[in-house]
Structure formats: structure tokens, C-alpha cells
Design an enzyme around this catalytic site. Structure first.
Site, mmCIF file in Angstrom:
data_model
loop_
_atom_site.group_PDB
_atom_site.id
_atom_site.type_symbol
_atom_site.label_atom_id
_atom_site.label_comp_id
_atom_site.label_asym_id
_atom_site.label_seq_id
_atom_site.Cartn_x
_atom_site.Cartn_y
_atom_site.Cartn_z
ATOM 1 N N HIS A 181 0.838 -1.191 0.000
ATOM 2 C CA HIS A 181 0.000 0.000 0.000
ATOM 3 C C HIS A 181 0.881 1.252 0.000
ATOM 4 O O HIS A 181 2.039 1.200 0.409
ATOM 5 C CB HIS A 181 -0.839 0.085 1.286
ATOM 6 C CG HIS A 181 -1.640 -1.123 1.615
ATOM 7 N ND1 HIS A 181 -2.998 -1.189 1.412
ATOM 8 C CD2 HIS A 181 -1.288 -2.309 2.175
ATOM 9 C CE1 HIS A 181 -3.454 -2.356 1.834
ATOM 10 N NE2 HIS A 181 -2.435 -3.056 2.288
ATOM 11 N N TYR A 182 0.316 2.377 -0.422
ATOM 12 C CA TYR A 182 0.907 3.658 -0.031
ATOM 13 C C TYR A 182 -0.030 4.315 0.976
ATOM 14 O O TYR A 182 -1.234 4.066 0.991
ATOM 15 C CB TYR A 182 1.204 4.570 -1.216
ATOM 16 C CG TYR A 182 0.064 4.986 -2.124
ATOM 17 C CD1 TYR A 182 -1.109 5.568 -1.648
ATOM 18 C CD2 TYR A 182 0.184 4.856 -3.508
ATOM 19 C CE1 TYR A 182 -2.127 5.988 -2.488
ATOM 20 C CE2 TYR A 182 -0.825 5.267 -4.367
ATOM 21 C CZ TYR A 182 -1.971 5.832 -3.848
ATOM 22 O OH TYR A 182 -2.977 6.243 -4.690
ATOM 23 N N THR A 183 0.540 5.173 1.824
ATOM 24 C CA THR A 183 -0.237 5.754 2.920
ATOM 25 C C THR A 183 -1.116 6.917 2.478
ATOM 26 O O THR A 183 -2.152 7.183 3.080
ATOM 27 C CB THR A 183 0.696 6.258 4.029
ATOM 28 O OG1 THR A 183 1.590 7.240 3.477
ATOM 29 C CG2 THR A 183 1.507 5.109 4.633
ATOM 30 N N GLU A 185 2.512 -0.955 4.600
ATOM 31 C CA GLU A 185 2.239 0.427 4.200
ATOM 32 C C GLU A 185 3.557 1.138 3.911
ATOM 33 O O GLU A 185 4.528 1.011 4.670
ATOM 34 C CB GLU A 185 1.493 1.177 5.313
ATOM 35 C CG GLU A 185 0.066 0.719 5.538
ATOM 36 C CD GLU A 185 -0.923 1.379 4.582
ATOM 37 O OE1 GLU A 185 -0.496 2.224 3.766
ATOM 38 O OE2 GLU A 185 -2.121 1.049 4.669
ATOM 39 N N HIS A 191 -2.542 -3.272 -3.414
ATOM 40 C CA HIS A 191 -3.921 -3.067 -2.974
ATOM 41 C C HIS A 191 -4.837 -2.924 -4.187
ATOM 42 O O HIS A 191 -5.973 -3.418 -4.200
ATOM 43 C CB HIS A 191 -3.981 -1.823 -2.098
ATOM 44 C CG HIS A 191 -5.159 -1.764 -1.190
ATOM 45 N ND1 HIS A 191 -5.436 -0.655 -0.410
ATOM 46 C CD2 HIS A 191 -6.146 -2.650 -0.911
ATOM 47 C CE1 HIS A 191 -6.533 -0.882 0.292
ATOM 48 N NE2 HIS A 191 -6.983 -2.079 0.007
ATOM 49 N N ASP A 250 -3.450 2.090 -4.872
ATOM 50 C CA ASP A 250 -2.104 1.945 -4.318
ATOM 51 C C ASP A 250 -1.527 0.540 -4.531
ATOM 52 O O ASP A 250 -2.298 -0.420 -4.599
ATOM 53 C CB ASP A 250 -2.087 2.310 -2.826
ATOM 54 C CG ASP A 250 -3.172 1.613 -2.002
ATOM 55 O OD1 ASP A 250 -4.311 1.522 -2.473
ATOM 56 O OD2 ASP A 250 -2.856 1.175 -0.884
#
Length: 233
Positions: free
Chosen positions: A25-27, A90, A128, A138
Site C-alpha cells: 500500500h501507499y499511505t 504500508e 492493494h 495503491d
């Protein structure tokens, strides 16, 4: 060693499941510290097993044996409850800029450890956006999947470079079988699944699906040992 920063947002994995996937994921937040606060906030009801800062700092929030709350609704290879089937990582990134070298290096150290502990193959490392196409984007177009693939840490399709250059339009229906074989099995429109596939494997490509895109999908399926024949005409 990761910095232990326990989150209250977790539970047991359901039905005796163990991790067979890693979901990246990216935050999409201003900083790693802001993401850390959110992932630890009981009111937010979200978490991940790990968070990696842009400077390479690694935090662990949930034990790998437990079920973190990072994936939400979606499925992969026909299976839902991805939270019970995965380890979530993340990455401190807004999604609109490249991922930092120190961060990628930290990820490359962490992934083999997780994959080894749970016997997760390279094709089990997904984004994701792969398991929730259309709903999530993401880790996005800026994430360097090829870098992971070269190290055996993500799927590396074996495709003839000449076939990839074929710019002729491809029939969208021809993508359905190879994408489902790869794992894009969610009950979402085929166009959405094609978009998620291309965002990951051909992030610079825009426009309607081409024969080159189809060759990549077919080649990726064949890399997993699933024989798919390119349609003629």
C-alpha cells in the site's frame, strides 16, 4: 529489526488461515508519523503489519500471525477476506511521486523474510489495487514493480519484447481469462480489471488496450504455468 509500535486494530485470522499474500500500500498521508498515528488509532479501525518510512525506518504494528485491517473489501484468485490471507505493508508515499531509495531498500530486506516465513511465492506479492481494482489505486503508477521482479520478489512475466510493441487494438474480452488466471477475479467490470493490470505491469501505458498489453497478460498467465493461446485476428 523493526521498531515495535503496537496497534489495537487487529484480530485473529479467520478459519485457520495463514498468510499466502503480501499486500503493498501507499499511505497517501503527509508523513510516516501521521500514518503511524492513524494506523494506531482505535477510532480509525485500520492497521497494517508494517509501515516503512521514506527514510527506510521500519515499524511493526501487528504480529504477522494476527489479522491486520488493511485490505478491506476485495478478492484475489477468487478468495475474499484478504486480511486473513495476507501480510500488509504500508509505504510512506502520497502516490504522486517516486518511492525513496532507502524505503525500497528496506522493503527489499523485509519481503524475503516474510516470504520465507510463510512460503509465499513471488506472484503472491500484490498491490492493494490488484485485489480491489477500481476501489483502490495503491501502490500506484510510481511504484517500481520491475525492481522487485528482478529480485524474485514479485511476478516477472516472460514475454517476447517484440510482442509487447504490437500497438494494434486488442479485443477486451480476450483479457478476461488470463486476468482471472492471474488473480484479477473480482466482481468488477472487465475494463476496470484491465486498468488495474496495466497500472501495475505497464504504468506508462495510456489509452485503449493493445495487442502488446494482451501479450503481457497472456505471458504473465503462462509464467504461472497456465497456458493461454492468443486469439487470432
Amino acid at each position: 529489526m523493526p521498531i515495535w509500535h503496537p496497534s489495537p486494530n487487529f484480530g485473529p485470522r479467520r478459519d485457520g488461515l495463514e498468510p499466502s499474500l503480501v499486500v503493498l500500500h501507499y499511505t497517501a498521508m503527509a508523513s510516516a508519523e501521521a500514518a503511524l498515528d492513524r494506523l494506531s488509532d482505535p477510532d480509525a479501525e485500520v492497521s497494517a503489519h508494517y509501515l516503512i518510512g521514506a527514510d527506510g525506518t521500519l515499524w511493526q504494528l501487528v504480529r504477522e500471525a494476527d489479522r491486520a485491517w488493511h485490505a478491506g473489501q476485495g478478492e484475489w484468485r477468487g478468495h475474499g477476506d484478504v486480511n486473513s490471507r495476507s501480510v500488509g505493508i504500508e509505504l510512506d508515499n502520497r502516490g504522486d511521486h517516486p518511492f525513496a531509495e532507502a524505503q525500497m531498500a528496506a522493503l527489499e530486506r523485509l519481503l524475503p523474510e516474510i516470504m520465507g516465513r510463510w512460503s509465499i511465492p513471488a506472484h503472491g506479492v500484490i498491490g492493494h489495487s490488484d485485489m480491489a481494482p477500481g476501489r483502490k489505486r495503491d501502490p500506484g503508477r510510481k511504484f517500481d514493480w520491475r525492481r522487485l521482479a528482478r529480485q524474485g520478489l514479485a511476478l516477472d512475466p516472460d514475454v517476447d519484447p517484440a510482442a509487447l510493441r504490437d500497438s494494434r487494438p486488442a479485443p477486451p474480452d480476450a483479457f478476461d481469462a488470463p486476468l482471472r488466471a492471474l488473480g484479477y477475479s473480482g466482481n468488477v467490470p472487465l475494463e476496470t480489471r484491465i486498468g488495474a493490470f496495466l497500472m501495475r505491469f505497464r504504468p506508462q501505458r495510456m489509452g485503449s488496450p493493445s495487442r502488446g498489453d494482451l501479450a503481457l497478460a497472456l505471458g504473465a498467465a503462462e509464467t504461472l504455468g497456465i497456458d493461454r493461446t492468443t486469439p487470432t485476428a
